[in-house]
Design a protein around this motif. Structure first.
Motif, short mmCIF file in Angstrom:
data_model
loop_
_atom_site.label_atom_id
_atom_site.label_comp_id
_atom_site.label_asym_id
_atom_site.label_seq_id
_atom_site.Cartn_x
_atom_site.Cartn_y
_atom_site.Cartn_z
N PHE A 47 -4.72 4.71 8.70
CA PHE A 47 -4.01 4.81 7.42
C PHE A 47 -2.64 4.15 7.51
O PHE A 47 -2.18 3.50 6.57
CB PHE A 47 -3.86 6.27 6.98
N ALA A 48 -1.97 4.30 8.63
CA ALA A 48 -0.66 3.68 8.81
C ALA A 48 -0.79 2.16 8.78
O ALA A 48 0.05 1.47 8.18
CB ALA A 48 -0.03 4.14 10.12
N ALA A 49 -1.85 1.62 9.40
CA ALA A 49 -2.06 0.18 9.40
C ALA A 49 -2.32 -0.33 7.98
O ALA A 49 -1.81 -1.39 7.58
CB ALA A 49 -3.22 -0.19 10.31
N LEU A 50 -3.10 0.42 7.19
CA LEU A 50 -3.35 0.02 5.80
C LEU A 50 -2.07 0.06 4.97
O LEU A 50 -1.82 -0.81 4.14
CB LEU A 50 -4.40 0.94 5.17
N ALA A 51 -1.25 1.08 5.19
CA ALA A 51 0.00 1.20 4.45
C ALA A 51 0.95 0.06 4.81
O ALA A 51 1.64 -0.48 3.93
CB ALA A 51 0.66 2.55 4.74
N ASP A 52 0.99 -0.32 6.08
CA ASP A 52 1.86 -1.42 6.51
C ASP A 52 1.40 -2.75 5.93
O ASP A 52 2.22 -3.65 5.69
CB ASP A 52 1.89 -1.51 8.04
N ALA A 53 0.10 -2.91 5.70
CA ALA A 53 -0.43 -4.16 5.17
C ALA A 53 -0.01 -4.38 3.72
O ALA A 53 0.02 -5.51 3.24
CB ALA A 53 -1.96 -4.18 5.28
N GLY A 54 0.32 -3.33 3.01
CA GLY A 54 0.74 -3.45 1.62
C GLY A 54 -0.45 -3.49 0.68
O GLY A 54 -1.60 -3.52 1.08
N ALA A 55 -0.14 -3.49 -0.60
CA ALA A 55 -1.18 -3.49 -1.63
C ALA A 55 -1.84 -4.87 -1.70
O ALA A 55 -1.18 -5.89 -1.55
CB ALA A 55 -0.58 -3.13 -2.98
N PRO A 56 -3.15 -4.89 -1.95
CA PRO A 56 -3.82 -6.18 -2.09
C PRO A 56 -3.51 -6.80 -3.45
O PRO A 56 -4.12 -6.45 -4.46
CB PRO A 56 -5.31 -5.82 -1.96
N VAL A 57 -2.54 -7.70 -3.48
CA VAL A 57 -2.08 -8.30 -4.72
C VAL A 57 -2.27 -9.81 -4.65
O VAL A 57 -1.90 -10.45 -3.67
CB VAL A 57 -0.59 -7.97 -4.97
#
Length: 99
Positions: A47-57
């Motif tokens: 979850f931390a890795a996903l949060a660091d990646a940011g929103a898929p924009v």
């Protein structure tokens, strides 16, 4: 209470434990708990890795829409917007709901 001593005394408990019970069986829940902690840790890291990646924009699409809005060329349909808002609050009504 006098019958306790006559039945073999309070110190003779060896006959109360079945021979199939092993002291090592108590260690199993500890290792299961450790496995759960490790699984929780792995999830936290994911979850931390996903949060660091940011929103898929899609930055190009955002820029295109932004320029259309600024120029006044972006079509705005208030009925469609209202229907989508109602669908978010009342999914059972669907997007075809009257606003």
């Amino acid at each position: 209470m006098d019958g306790i001593d006559k039945a073999g005394g309070a110190t003779d408990v060896s006959r109360l434990r079945p021979s199939s019970v092993q002291p090592a069986q108590a260690a199993a829940p500890v290792s299961a708990a450790q496995a759960q902690v490790e699984a929780d840790s792995s999830l936290s890291e994911a979850f931390a890795a996903l949060a660091d990646a940011g929103a898929p924009v899609d930055g190009k699409k955002v820029d295109a829409i932004r320029s259309l809005i600024q120029s006044g060329a972006y079509p705005i349909d208030p009925q469609k917007i209202a229907a989508k808002m109602v669908a978010l609050d009342f999914p059972e009504r669907g997007e075809s709901a009257d606003a």
